[in-house]
Design an enzyme around this catalytic site. Sequence first.
Site, PDB file in Angstrom:
ATOM      1  CE  LYS A  52      -2.043  -1.155   3.861  1.00  7.06           C
ATOM      2  NZ  LYS A  52      -1.343  -2.428   4.155  1.00  7.06           N
TER       3      LYS A  52
ATOM      4  NE  ARG B 163      -3.995  -1.353  10.262  1.00  6.45           N
ATOM      5  CZ  ARG B 163      -2.928  -0.781   9.719  1.00  6.45           C
ATOM      6  NH1 ARG B 163      -2.936   0.485   9.379  1.00  6.45           N
ATOM      7  NH2 ARG B 163      -1.849  -1.494   9.511  1.00  6.45           N
TER       8      ARG B 163
ATOM      9  NE  ARG C 223       7.559  -2.400   6.159  1.00  2.48           N
ATOM     10  CZ  ARG C 223       6.234  -2.289   6.321  1.00  2.48           C
ATOM     11  NH1 ARG C 223       5.491  -1.807   5.341  1.00  2.48           N
ATOM     12  NH2 ARG C 223       5.665  -2.660   7.450  1.00  2.48           N
TER      13      ARG C 223
ATOM     14  NE  ARG D 282       6.709  -0.290  10.266  1.00  3.21           N
ATOM     15  CZ  ARG D 282       5.542  -0.237   9.608  1.00  3.21           C
ATOM     16  NH1 ARG D 282       5.486   0.370   8.422  1.00  3.21           N
ATOM     17  NH2 ARG D 282       4.462  -0.758  10.104  1.00  3.21           N
TER      18      ARG D 282
ATOM     19  NE  ARG E 276       2.466  -4.816  11.445  1.00  3.11           N
ATOM     20  CZ  ARG E 276       3.368  -4.580  10.498  1.00  3.11           C
ATOM     21  NH1 ARG E 276       4.531  -5.196  10.506  1.00  3.11           N
ATOM     22  NH2 ARG E 276       3.098  -3.724   9.540  1.00  3.11           N
TER      23      ARG E 276
HETATM   24  P1  ADP Z   1       2.278  -1.837   3.237  1.00  2.00           P
HETATM   25  O1  ADP Z   1       2.303  -0.325   3.182  1.00  2.00           O
HETATM   26  O2  ADP Z   1       1.065  -2.417   2.565  1.00  2.00           O
HETATM   27  O3  ADP Z   1       2.469  -2.392   4.625  1.00  2.00           O
HETATM   28  P2  ADP Z   1       4.814  -1.627   1.798  1.00  2.00           P
HETATM   29  O4  ADP Z   1       4.452  -0.779   0.642  1.00  2.00           O
HETATM   30  O5  ADP Z   1       5.640  -1.004   2.873  1.00  2.00           O
HETATM   31  O6  ADP Z   1       3.512  -2.372   2.401  1.00  2.00           O
HETATM   32  O7  ADP Z   1       5.592  -2.906   1.214  1.00  2.00           O
HETATM   33  C1  ADP Z   1       6.080  -3.927   2.083  1.00  2.00           C
HETATM   34  C2  ADP Z   1       7.450  -4.401   1.592  1.00  2.00           C
HETATM   35  O8  ADP Z   1       7.285  -5.084   0.345  1.00  2.00           O
HETATM   36  C3  ADP Z   1       8.446  -3.295   1.338  1.00  2.00           C
HETATM   37  O9  ADP Z   1       9.714  -3.765   1.728  1.00  2.00           O
HETATM   38  C4  ADP Z   1       8.375  -3.044  -0.162  1.00  2.00           C
HETATM   39  O10 ADP Z   1       9.613  -2.581  -0.686  1.00  2.00           O
HETATM   40  C5  ADP Z   1       8.048  -4.443  -0.688  1.00  2.00           C
HETATM   41  N1  ADP Z   1       7.153  -4.430  -1.872  1.00  2.00           N
HETATM   42  C6  ADP Z   1       6.123  -3.590  -2.119  1.00  2.00           C
HETATM   43  N2  ADP Z   1       5.508  -3.911  -3.282  1.00  2.00           N
HETATM   44  C7  ADP Z   1       6.176  -4.991  -3.765  1.00  2.00           C
HETATM   45  C8  ADP Z   1       6.042  -5.813  -4.940  1.00  2.00           C
HETATM   46  N3  ADP Z   1       5.070  -5.584  -5.837  1.00  2.00           N
HETATM   47  N4  ADP Z   1       6.902  -6.851  -5.099  1.00  2.00           N
HETATM   48  C9  ADP Z   1       7.862  -7.089  -4.178  1.00  2.00           C
HETATM   49  N5  ADP Z   1       8.053  -6.371  -3.065  1.00  2.00           N
HETATM   50  C10 ADP Z   1       7.223  -5.321  -2.862  1.00  2.00           C
HETATM   51  P1  AMP Z   2       1.092   0.568   9.087  1.00  3.05           P
HETATM   52  O1  AMP Z   2       2.212   1.540   8.883  1.00  3.05           O
HETATM   53  O2  AMP Z   2      -0.127   0.885   8.297  1.00  3.05           O
HETATM   54  O3  AMP Z   2       1.560  -0.869   8.929  1.00  3.05           O
HETATM   55  O4  AMP Z   2       0.647   0.734  10.617  1.00  3.05           O
HETATM   56  C1  AMP Z   2       1.563   0.468  11.669  1.00  3.05           C
HETATM   57  C2  AMP Z   2       0.816   0.371  12.988  1.00  3.05           C
HETATM   58  O5  AMP Z   2       0.179   1.635  13.286  1.00  3.05           O
HETATM   59  C3  AMP Z   2      -0.337  -0.648  13.050  1.00  3.05           C
HETATM   60  O6  AMP Z   2       0.114  -1.970  13.313  1.00  3.05           O
HETATM   61  C4  AMP Z   2      -1.187  -0.070  14.195  1.00  3.05           C
HETATM   62  O7  AMP Z   2      -0.599  -0.326  15.446  1.00  3.05           O
HETATM   63  C5  AMP Z   2      -1.074   1.438  13.933  1.00  3.05           C
HETATM   64  N1  AMP Z   2      -2.145   1.910  13.018  1.00  3.05           N
HETATM   65  C6  AMP Z   2      -1.998   2.474  11.793  1.00  3.05           C
HETATM   66  N2  AMP Z   2      -3.194   2.762  11.250  1.00  3.05           N
HETATM   67  C7  AMP Z   2      -4.118   2.357  12.154  1.00  3.05           C
HETATM   68  C8  AMP Z   2      -5.537   2.347  12.164  1.00  3.05           C
HETATM   69  N3  AMP Z   2      -6.261   2.820  11.129  1.00  3.05           N
HETATM   70  N4  AMP Z   2      -6.161   1.854  13.263  1.00  3.05           N
HETATM   71  C9  AMP Z   2      -5.475   1.386  14.310  1.00  3.05           C
HETATM   72  N5  AMP Z   2      -4.131   1.348  14.366  1.00  3.05           N
HETATM   73  C10 AMP Z   2      -3.452   1.826  13.296  1.00  3.05           C
END
Ligand code: ADP
Ligand code: AMP
Length: 215
Positions: free
Chosen positions: A13, A88, A127, A159, A170
Amino acid sequence: MNVVLFGPPGAGKGTQAKELAKHYTIPHISTGDILRANVREGTDLGIRARKYMDKGELVPDEVLIGLISNRLSEPDCVSGYILDGYPRTVPQADALRGILEQISKPLDAVVNIEVSDEELVKRLSGRRSCNCGESYHIAFNPPQKEGYCNVCGNDLYQREDDMEEVIRQRLAVYNDKTKPLIDYYTDMGLIVNVDGAGSVESVFSQICRIMDQYK
Ligand code: ADP
Ligand code: AMP
C-alpha cells in the site's frame, strides 16, 4: 479522486500510494506514517500509540477517528486523497462515511491489494524504512546504496513491528479486525481487487487503470 488503498500489512500500500500521489498530485495519507512521526517526536499521541504499535495491535478507534477527521479537513485534500492504513475496523469505516459526507468527498473506490500470507511475511521481514516515509526491501526493492535512503540519504532501519513474531500478530489482527471490511465495502459496491503479487510496476499500472476512471 478519492480512494482507499486496502490490504494486509506488507501488501504494498505505502509503496504504491507514494507513486500514485506523485502521479495524480493528491495527498497520500498513511495513518501508520502519521503515528510513527508522533512516536519519534514524543507527542502525547505518540506515547499512547507506541504501546499498541510495537506489539502489532491496533491503536484505539477513537484516536484514529480524530486523527483522520483532522487530516481530511486539511486544504490539500480538496482535489482528492489516497488513504493507506485507514480504515482498519468497522467503527473506523462507519466514522469515515460520516466524515466524508460532511466534507462532500465520498469514496470512489476501495482498491484491495491481494497478496498471499507467505509473500507478506517475506516482504515485511525484508522491509527497511526511512523516517522520510520511503521504504525498501533488501531483495525486492533495494536502495541504491545499501542501508541509505535514495531520496534523503538518511540511514534505513527495520521497524520494531517488522520482527517475525510481531508480523504474525499483525496478520492475525488483520484477519480478525480488518478483513471484514472487504464485505463491508463490497456491499457498498466500492471494492476493486488488484493482484498484488507482481512487480511494483505491474501493480502500479493495474491501480492506475482503476484510478483513471475517476479523474
Ligand atoms: P504496506 O504499506 O502495505 O504495509 P509496503 O508498501 O511497505 O507495504 O511494502 C512492504 C514491503 O514489500 C516493502 O519492503 C516493499 O519494498 C516491498 N514491496 C512492495 N511492493 C512490492 C512488490 N510488488 N513486489 C515485491 N516487493 C514489494
Ligand atoms: P502501518 O504503517 O499501516 O503498517 O501501521 C503500523 C501500525 O500503526 C499498526 O500496526 C497499528 O498499530 C497502527 N495503526 C496504523 N493505522 C491504524 C488504524 N487505522 N487503526 C489502528 N491502528 C493503526
